[in-house]
Design a protein around this motif. Structure first.
Motif, short mmCIF file in Angstrom:
data_model
loop_
_atom_site.label_atom_id
_atom_site.label_comp_id
_atom_site.label_asym_id
_atom_site.label_seq_id
_atom_site.Cartn_x
_atom_site.Cartn_y
_atom_site.Cartn_z
N UNK A 103 4.05 2.48 3.93
CA UNK A 103 3.83 3.54 4.54
C UNK A 103 4.58 3.75 5.93
N UNK A 104 4.80 2.46 6.47
CA UNK A 104 5.48 2.73 7.72
C UNK A 104 7.02 2.74 7.53
N UNK A 105 7.46 2.60 6.35
CA UNK A 105 9.04 2.71 5.88
C UNK A 105 9.61 1.43 6.20
N UNK A 106 8.93 0.44 6.36
CA UNK A 106 9.39 -0.93 6.58
C UNK A 106 9.69 -1.77 5.45
N UNK A 107 8.79 -1.51 4.24
CA UNK A 107 9.07 -2.28 3.07
C UNK A 107 8.95 -1.39 1.99
N UNK B 253 -9.58 -7.64 -2.88
CA UNK B 253 -9.81 -8.26 -4.27
C UNK B 253 -8.73 -7.84 -5.36
N UNK B 254 -8.11 -8.92 -5.80
CA UNK B 254 -7.22 -8.54 -6.95
C UNK B 254 -7.82 -7.94 -8.43
N UNK B 255 -9.14 -8.13 -8.59
CA UNK B 255 -9.66 -8.00 -9.89
C UNK B 255 -9.40 -6.49 -10.45
N UNK B 256 -9.37 -5.55 -9.74
CA UNK B 256 -9.20 -4.17 -10.11
C UNK B 256 -7.71 -4.00 -10.55
N UNK B 257 -6.89 -4.73 -10.18
CA UNK B 257 -5.39 -4.58 -10.55
C UNK B 257 -5.11 -5.16 -11.86
N UNK B 258 -4.34 -4.59 -12.68
CA UNK B 258 -4.08 -5.12 -14.19
C UNK B 258 -2.85 -5.74 -14.12
N UNK B 259 -2.11 -5.99 -13.08
CA UNK B 259 -0.75 -6.61 -13.16
C UNK B 259 -0.57 -7.39 -11.75
N UNK B 260 0.33 -8.05 -11.83
CA UNK B 260 0.76 -8.96 -10.59
C UNK B 260 1.17 -7.74 -9.61
N UNK B 261 2.38 -6.93 -10.26
CA UNK B 261 3.15 -5.92 -9.45
C UNK B 261 2.07 -5.07 -8.76
N UNK B 262 1.08 -4.61 -9.55
CA UNK B 262 0.24 -3.50 -8.87
C UNK B 262 -0.42 -4.11 -7.73
N UNK B 263 -0.83 -5.00 -7.87
CA UNK B 263 -1.53 -6.02 -6.86
C UNK B 263 -0.64 -6.28 -5.56
N UNK B 264 0.63 -6.62 -5.80
CA UNK B 264 1.65 -6.83 -4.73
C UNK B 264 1.87 -5.61 -4.06
N UNK B 265 1.92 -4.44 -4.96
CA UNK B 265 2.31 -3.10 -4.31
C UNK B 265 1.26 -2.76 -3.50
N UNK B 266 -0.20 -3.11 -3.66
CA UNK B 266 -1.29 -2.87 -2.75
C UNK B 266 -1.43 -3.53 -1.52
N UNK B 267 -0.88 -4.66 -1.73
CA UNK B 267 -0.66 -5.83 -0.50
C UNK B 267 0.34 -5.28 0.56
N UNK B 268 1.34 -4.21 0.08
CA UNK B 268 2.32 -4.11 0.98
C UNK B 268 2.42 -2.82 1.15
N UNK B 269 1.21 -1.87 0.78
CA UNK B 269 1.26 -0.60 0.69
C UNK B 269 1.22 0.06 2.42
N UNK B 270 0.61 -0.63 3.40
CA UNK B 270 0.79 -0.24 4.85
C UNK B 270 2.15 -0.31 5.27
N UNK B 271 2.77 -1.55 5.10
CA UNK B 271 4.26 -1.68 5.35
C UNK B 271 5.08 -0.52 4.78
#
Length: 468
Positions: A83-87, A63-81
């Motif tokens: 953590x795996x040092x892929x991205x 859910x993007x609602x809690x994220x105040x910017x596009x950047x913070x939402x994008x970083x949440x979407x890519x968080x797992x990658x």
């Protein structure tokens, strides 16, 4: 040395990569409505689900609602990658206008210097750029910045700014807008002084007019030296000129200095590979570009295309550091299967970015999404060097980034080590841990967190780590 990474790629048909990455084409993004925060967030999520190289790492729903910017939402979407040092923040949102200005001409605004923090949190100028304010004020490589302020009465020591944590040190340097003025207490060979410097619009010269291309005579032999700051379009004529000089002089032992180069356009990385490939056949592979399985129709194989200025190297010494990323690593990796132990990494381990971005534009909002969409391999299918190239190269020599001398000076530690390698002398191999080698050998190891927090970098800073 700079501990940064290359940022993004852009472009067309496998020839445009930016921010230390590569790109294969500019696909048509999924349509989305207007430019409200939610519409932009939904657009970003749709692009990732369609193109992201690591779709299995994306959350099933977020859910993007809690994220105040596009950047913070994008970083949440890519968080797992991540953590795996892929991205490691390789996927990001930027401005179409700003990025185009940088890649086509090197345009940006700032003091025009590259900064680095050593392990004791001392701040140094590792490089100053021609045509910019810092060099005009007499500040060059090796100068230490002791304090920063908005006036002579407001100077705060670098140690206190660093100790405050977060982005305090970066913030003290002010916004990247022309006219921003700061006062610096500087210590260099001329002594200690306070200097006022204003940020200005300047055009980054990818090959320095002072030391970027030269023929070094050492031990009675001649060696070609070229220092590339960033892979942008204006590097094309400068690189051709440099290699034409080497070719005319019959030089086959080359130093390619990429120590601070965070990446850039893939087409310029391919050009440099070709300039080093006079003896390569057009059937020989520079690189393989591979998308996720359902996007395999975009896969590409790039072959050598020797140029009129190309040389056939006997040995190549690539100078690199933790700030050497993406397009820089692309060039180094390309020659491992051909030159084997006659191509060496000199300095410390590189950053580790064997993947590339494509550019997806939402023009109405001036949004360009740089999304990791493909992996890169050399002709031997070597890739996945997420921890740097130290364990991939067949030869390496550990060396310091010596701020006491200009780059390309035979007395400078990395340049000296490169010359020694070309002369067949023995050396200590680079360890796989970039951080350990940095602590052991580098005068100015950059802390990216302290200087340019992720998500707050301009296009120029992504491609030129430490630029302000």
């Amino acid at each position: 040395m700079l501990a940064g990474c290359g940022g993004g790629d852009g472009g067309s048909s496998g020839s445009n990569a930016s921010g230390g990455s590569t790109t294969a084409g500019t696909p048509t993004p999924t349509a989305a409505a207007g430019c409200t925060l939610r519409e932009r967030q939904d657009w970003v999520a749709a692009q990732l689900r369609e193109w992201y190289l690591f779709p299995d790492t994306l959350p099933a729903s977020l859910d993007p609602t809690p994220y105040a910017s596009v950047d913070t939402y994008l970083n949440a979407l890519t968080a797992t990658a991540r953590a795996q040092r892929k991205d490691r923040y390789f996927t990001y949102l930027t401005s179409i206008k700003e990025e185009n200005a940088y890649y086509t001409s090197g345009s940006s605004a700032g003091f025009g210097w590259r900064l680095g923090l050593d392990s004791n949190a001392r701040l140094f100028v590792t490089e100053a750029f021609e045509g910019a304010s810092a060099l005009a004020a007499g500040i060059d490589r090796g100068a230490e910045i002791l304090a920063i302020g908005t006036s002579t009465s407001d100077l705060k020591t670098v140690s206190s700014l660093y100790a405050a944590g977060g982005s305090v040190l970066s913030d003290a340097l002010g916004p990247d807008t022309a006219g921003t003025t700061r006062y610096f207490q500087i210590r260099d060979a001329a002594g200690t002084r306070t200097v006022s410097v204003s940020k200005s619009d300047f055009t980054l010269m990818p090959v320095s007019s002072r030391y970027g291309s030269q023929i070094i005579t050492d031990g009675g032999q001649r060696y070609g030296y070229v220092n590339l700051r960033t892979f942008i379009d204006t590097a094309d004529p400068a690189l051709r000129t440099a290699f034409a000089q080497f070719r005319a002089a019959g030089i086959t032992n080359i130093i390619v200095d990429l120590r601070y180069n965070g990446g850039g356009l893939v087409r310029i990385a391919e050009l440099m590979s070709n300039l080093l490939g006079a003896n390569r056949a057009t059937s020989e592979v520079i690189s393989y570009t591979t998308f996720r399985s359902e996007k395999a129709s975009n896969n590409e194989t790039t072959f050598f295309a020797p140029q009129p200025q190309s040389v056939a190297p006997t040995r190549v010494a690539f100078i690199g550091t933790g700030g050497t990323a993406s397009a820089s690593e692309f060039v180094i990796n390309a020659f491992i299967p051909y030159l084997h132990a006659n191509a060496a990494l000199i300095g410390t381990n590189t950053y580790g970015k064997p993947v590339g971005q494509i550019a997806l534009d939402k023009a109405a909002c001036d949004d360009r999404l740089r999304v990791i969409a493909f992996a890169l391999q050399n002709s031997a299918r070597q890739g996945a060097y997420y921890d740097g190239l130290a364990n991939t190269v067949e030869a390496s020599c550990r060396a310091a980034d010596d701020l006491s001398y200009p780059m390309g000076d035979p007395r400078e530690a990395s340049t000296r080590s490169a010359l020694d390698f070309l002369q067949g002398k023995s050396c200590t191999r680079i360890g796989a841990s970039a951080s350990a080698d940095v602590r052991a050998t580098s005068t100015a190891a950059v802390s990216r967190v302290a200087l340019a927090p992720n998500g707050e970098m301009s296009t120029a800073q992504r491609e030129v780590p430490g630029l302000f």
